[in-house]
Scaffold this motif. Structure first.
Motif, mmCIF file in Angstrom:
data_model
loop_
_atom_site.group_PDB
_atom_site.id
_atom_site.type_symbol
_atom_site.label_atom_id
_atom_site.label_comp_id
_atom_site.label_asym_id
_atom_site.label_seq_id
_atom_site.Cartn_x
_atom_site.Cartn_y
_atom_site.Cartn_z
ATOM 1 N N SER A 9 0.865 -1.167 0.000
ATOM 2 C CA SER A 9 0.000 0.000 0.000
ATOM 3 C C SER A 9 0.906 1.222 0.000
ATOM 4 C CB SER A 9 -0.888 -0.006 1.249
ATOM 5 O OG SER A 9 -1.630 1.188 1.318
ATOM 6 N N GLN A 10 0.612 2.197 -0.845
ATOM 7 C CA GLN A 10 1.453 3.388 -0.953
ATOM 8 C C GLN A 10 1.185 4.414 0.141
ATOM 9 O OE1 GLN A 10 4.100 3.617 -3.059
ATOM 10 N NE2 GLN A 10 3.536 1.495 -3.412
ATOM 11 N N SER A 11 -0.012 4.373 0.710
ATOM 12 C CA SER A 11 -0.356 5.332 1.773
ATOM 13 C C SER A 11 -1.019 4.583 2.927
ATOM 14 C CB SER A 11 -1.258 6.439 1.233
ATOM 15 O OG SER A 11 -2.440 5.882 0.690
ATOM 16 N N ALA A 12 -0.317 3.603 3.455
ATOM 17 C CA ALA A 12 -0.857 2.732 4.493
ATOM 18 C C ALA A 12 -1.064 3.477 5.797
ATOM 19 C CB ALA A 12 0.092 1.555 4.713
ATOM 20 N N LYS A 13 -2.150 3.122 6.476
ATOM 21 C CA LYS A 13 -2.454 3.677 7.788
ATOM 22 C C LYS A 13 -2.922 2.558 8.695
ATOM 23 C CE LYS A 13 -3.928 8.198 6.102
ATOM 24 N NZ LYS A 13 -5.016 9.188 6.072
ATOM 25 N N ALA A 14 -2.354 2.517 9.878
ATOM 26 C CA ALA A 14 -2.823 1.596 10.918
ATOM 27 C C ALA A 14 -3.799 2.373 11.793
ATOM 28 C CB ALA A 14 -1.641 1.103 11.741
ATOM 29 N N HIS A 15 -4.906 1.726 12.162
ATOM 30 C CA HIS A 15 -5.922 2.355 13.014
ATOM 31 C C HIS A 15 -6.171 1.467 14.218
ATOM 32 C CE1 HIS A 15 -7.041 5.318 9.948
ATOM 33 N NE2 HIS A 15 -6.917 4.330 9.077
ATOM 34 N N VAL A 16 -6.160 2.077 15.400
ATOM 35 C CA VAL A 16 -6.426 1.330 16.626
ATOM 36 C C VAL A 16 -7.305 2.185 17.530
ATOM 37 C CG1 VAL A 16 -5.417 0.228 18.667
ATOM 38 C CG2 VAL A 16 -4.249 0.084 16.474
ATOM 39 N N GLU A 117 -11.977 7.159 25.474
ATOM 40 C CA GLU A 117 -11.665 6.332 24.314
ATOM 41 C C GLU A 117 -10.507 6.974 23.572
ATOM 42 O OE1 GLU A 117 -14.577 4.208 21.630
ATOM 43 O OE2 GLU A 117 -13.958 5.899 20.371
ATOM 44 N N LEU A 118 -9.508 6.167 23.247
ATOM 45 C CA LEU A 118 -8.336 6.618 22.500
ATOM 46 C C LEU A 118 -8.444 6.086 21.083
ATOM 47 C CD1 LEU A 118 -4.667 6.583 23.594
ATOM 48 C CD2 LEU A 118 -5.300 5.435 21.490
ATOM 49 N N ASN A 119 -8.223 6.964 20.115
ATOM 50 C CA ASN A 119 -8.152 6.581 18.708
ATOM 51 C C ASN A 119 -6.779 6.961 18.189
ATOM 52 O OD1 ASN A 119 -10.870 5.611 17.703
ATOM 53 N ND2 ASN A 119 -11.423 7.440 18.866
ATOM 54 N N LEU A 120 -6.103 6.001 17.590
ATOM 55 C CA LEU A 120 -4.763 6.212 17.062
ATOM 56 C C LEU A 120 -4.755 5.911 15.570
ATOM 57 C CD1 LEU A 120 -1.342 5.335 18.390
ATOM 58 C CD2 LEU A 120 -2.049 4.178 16.301
ATOM 59 N N THR A 121 -4.119 6.790 14.822
ATOM 60 C CA THR A 121 -3.829 6.548 13.410
ATOM 61 C C THR A 121 -2.330 6.677 13.240
ATOM 62 O OG1 THR A 121 -5.954 7.453 12.716
ATOM 63 C CG2 THR A 121 -4.225 7.303 11.034
ATOM 64 N N HIS A 122 -1.716 5.629 12.671
ATOM 65 C CA HIS A 122 -0.278 5.634 12.421
ATOM 66 C C HIS A 122 -0.103 5.590 10.913
ATOM 67 C CE1 HIS A 122 3.870 4.033 13.901
ATOM 68 N NE2 HIS A 122 3.993 4.879 12.898
ATOM 69 N N GLU A 123 0.297 6.721 10.331
ATOM 70 C CA GLU A 123 0.499 6.826 8.888
ATOM 71 C C GLU A 123 1.864 6.251 8.554
ATOM 72 O OE1 GLU A 123 -0.475 10.728 7.320
ATOM 73 O OE2 GLU A 123 -1.890 11.028 8.986
ATOM 74 N N LEU A 124 1.862 5.128 7.832
ATOM 75 C CA LEU A 124 3.074 4.354 7.595
ATOM 76 C C LEU A 124 3.713 4.600 6.232
ATOM 77 C CD1 LEU A 124 1.609 1.055 9.038
ATOM 78 C CD2 LEU A 124 3.261 2.568 10.166
ATOM 79 N N GLY A 125 2.997 5.246 5.317
ATOM 80 C CA GLY A 125 3.530 5.427 3.971
ATOM 81 C C GLY A 125 3.478 4.122 3.202
ATOM 82 N N ALA A 128 4.137 -3.085 3.059
ATOM 83 C CA ALA A 128 3.355 -4.295 2.808
ATOM 84 C C ALA A 128 2.132 -4.302 3.717
ATOM 85 C CB ALA A 128 4.212 -5.534 3.054
ATOM 86 N N GLU A 129 1.028 -4.816 3.209
ATOM 87 C CA GLU A 129 -0.210 -4.837 3.987
ATOM 88 C C GLU A 129 -0.064 -5.618 5.285
ATOM 89 O OE1 GLU A 129 -3.682 -5.778 1.713
ATOM 90 O OE2 GLU A 129 -3.374 -4.080 0.367
ATOM 91 N N ASP A 130 0.725 -6.679 5.286
ATOM 92 C CA ASP A 130 0.931 -7.438 6.524
ATOM 93 C C ASP A 130 1.573 -6.566 7.603
ATOM 94 O OD1 ASP A 130 -0.167 -9.688 5.454
ATOM 95 O OD2 ASP A 130 1.681 -10.865 5.445
ATOM 96 N N TYR A 131 2.391 -5.607 7.185
ATOM 97 C CA TYR A 131 3.040 -4.735 8.152
ATOM 98 C C TYR A 131 2.018 -3.850 8.864
ATOM 99 C CZ TYR A 131 6.368 -1.602 10.330
ATOM 100 O OH TYR A 131 7.077 -0.880 11.262
ATOM 101 N N ILE A 132 0.984 -3.432 8.161
ATOM 102 C CA ILE A 132 -0.085 -2.634 8.777
ATOM 103 C C ILE A 132 -0.691 -3.424 9.936
ATOM 104 C CG2 ILE A 132 -2.329 -1.522 8.430
ATOM 105 C CD1 ILE A 132 -1.529 -1.343 5.403
ATOM 106 N N HIS A 133 -0.993 -4.689 9.704
ATOM 107 C CA HIS A 133 -1.589 -5.532 10.749
ATOM 108 C C HIS A 133 -0.619 -5.743 11.908
ATOM 109 C CE1 HIS A 133 -4.988 -6.125 8.152
ATOM 110 N NE2 HIS A 133 -4.195 -6.573 7.205
#
Length: 151
Positions: A9-16, A117-125, A128-133
């Protein structure tokens, strides 16, 4: 860590998202107190890591630098705080000295009837999609430890 899914993914984001029974102030403060942060972000139940040194200046334009040992490897993470609005928002860069890839972490904390409630977004750029998980699982594990400390 070998990745099973190499789709990128070119603009991957992790959300928790995580709910705490603690106040928004207590959860927010745990991000900017080096002693507390070391106990939840680098807890041995998550990964066998030893904190060597943590320093942070938790104000807009302030920086942080974390040195940890994982086995025989010494790791360094650093970044800059862009937005620090106690107790609702924290935005900072996250860079590993190993690859110097700059990522961005945005944390919002919303008070509710039972705590916050805490919401986190980690913009990874690009990654690989597995890295987001992997990143999402790591943050979830850290927030579980943080819950034990502040709840």
């Amino acid at each position: 860590m070998p990745l099973a899914n190499t789709k990128t993914s070119q603009s991957a984001k992790a959300h928790v998202r995580h709910t705490f029974t603690a106040s928004a102030e207590d959860v927010f403060d745990a991000w900017l107190d080096a002693d507390v942060l070391a106990r939840w972000m680098f807890h041995p139940n998550i990964r066998q890591e030893e904190v060597i040194n943590l320093s942070l200046d938790g104000r807009p334009g302030g920086t942080f630098r974390f040195h940890v040992r994982r086995g025989d490897e010494k790791l360094e993470y650093y970044g800059t705080y862009y937005d620090v609005n106690r107790p609702t928002q924290l935005v900072f860069s996250w860079i590993s000295a190993k690859d110097h890839k700059k990522t961005l972490v945005s944390v919002t904390i919303q008070e509710n009837n039972t705590g916050c409630e805490l919401n986190l977004t980690h913009e990874l750029g690009a990654c690989a999609e597995d890295y987001i998980h992997f990143v999402e699982m790591r943050w979830r594990a850290e927030f579980a430890i943080l819950s034990e400390l502040v709840n």
